[in-house]
Write a protein that holds these residues in place. Structure first.
Motif, short mmCIF file in Angstrom:
data_model
loop_
_atom_site.label_atom_id
_atom_site.label_comp_id
_atom_site.label_asym_id
_atom_site.label_seq_id
_atom_site.Cartn_x
_atom_site.Cartn_y
_atom_site.Cartn_z
N LYS A 69 -35.86 1.87 30.26
CA LYS A 69 -35.64 2.04 28.82
C LYS A 69 -34.15 2.11 28.51
O LYS A 69 -33.67 1.50 27.54
CB LYS A 69 -36.33 3.30 28.34
N GLN A 73 -31.96 -0.49 26.19
CA GLN A 73 -31.22 -0.03 25.01
C GLN A 73 -29.75 -0.41 25.08
O GLN A 73 -29.15 -0.79 24.06
CB GLN A 73 -31.38 1.49 24.86
N GLU A 74 -29.16 -0.34 26.28
CA GLU A 74 -27.77 -0.75 26.44
C GLU A 74 -27.62 -2.24 26.16
O GLU A 74 -26.64 -2.67 25.52
CB GLU A 74 -27.28 -0.43 27.85
N MET A 93 -39.26 -0.67 21.26
CA MET A 93 -37.82 -0.82 21.10
C MET A 93 -37.31 -0.05 19.89
O MET A 93 -36.13 0.29 19.81
CB MET A 93 -37.46 -2.30 20.99
N GLY A 95 -38.37 2.94 19.20
CA GLY A 95 -38.57 4.35 19.50
C GLY A 95 -39.97 4.84 19.27
O GLY A 95 -40.28 6.00 19.55
#
Length: 225
Positions: A69, A73-74, A93, A95
């Motif tokens: 995850k 996200q990065e 994606m 949340g």
């Protein structure tokens, strides 16, 4: 290859900085994730952005672990040109908690439409959600793509192949049109292959033939606004 693209699989951190700028597009697929690969992915995405190379992110099963995850996200923060995933991946994606199990979606494409639009606007990207009826949006315009076959999810890595083809399409055209054309190409080819296949094995063979022979005028029949 069957569609006319020329892919190269490069993942060593030591060479992505040299190779990425000479590519027409980059695809990042986190399916087989490891720390060296993650470093190479980040470096490739940064180089792509710096050199105006369009890039596609496939956040495969990014919700199954904290590590995966975090990497997803990065990468998303680097604003991919196109984000392609199944409904559960797209929902997660944002949340939210989806119903995905590994790389398989447990959510419907329609349930992911709002999440796709939110991500498209937030990251100024095109989001393609794949499933029985695909959905693609840039946050302003959107389209759906019908067709294909229920045998398609039974062929290993077919979704990953679609991500690669999306990279080929975005190397020569605007992001929304590239994502839409890729989805339509796969659906049209899947429909043709299904009429000749006896199961997943023969479907894969006929699908490759269909990818190679599908013509531009066949794509519009599977697209709806």
């Amino acid at each position: 290859l069957a569609a006319g693209a020329s892919p190269a699989m490069v993942h060593a951190p030591e060479e992505v900085a040299d190779f990425t700028p000479v590519c027409s597009a980059l695809t990042v697929n986190i399916g087989t994730l490891s720390e060296p690969w993650a470093k190479a992915m980040m470096a490739s995405a940064r180089v792509a952005r710096a050199n105006n190379v369009p890039w596609v992110l496939d956040p495969v099963a990014h919700f199954i672990s904290r590590y995966r995850k975090g990497v997803a996200q990065e990468l998303m923060a680097l604003r991919p040109t196109i984000l392609r995933g199944n409904a559960s991946e797209i929902i997660a994606m944002t949340g939210q908690i989806g119903a995905g199990k590994g790389a398989d979606s447990g959510d419907t494409v329609s349930a992911a439409e709002n999440a796709a639009c939110t991500l498209a606007r937030q990251y100024e990207t095109v989001v393609a959600v794949t499933g029985p009826v695909d959905f693609v949006t840039d946050g302003v315009q959107s389209a759906k793509v019908t067709g294909g076959s229920d045998l398609m999810p039974k062929v290993t890595a077919l979704g990953c192949a679609q991500t690669a083809l999306m990279g080929a399409y975005v190397s020569i055209g605007p992001a929304f049109e590239a994502a839409l054309a890729t989805l339509a190409h796969f659906k049209a080819a899947g429909t043709k292959a299904a009429g000749r296949a006896n199961g997943p094995g023969t479907f894969q063979m006929h699908f490759l033939d269909a990818l190679a022979t599908t013509q531009p005028d066949e794509l519009s029949s599977v697209v709806t606004s």
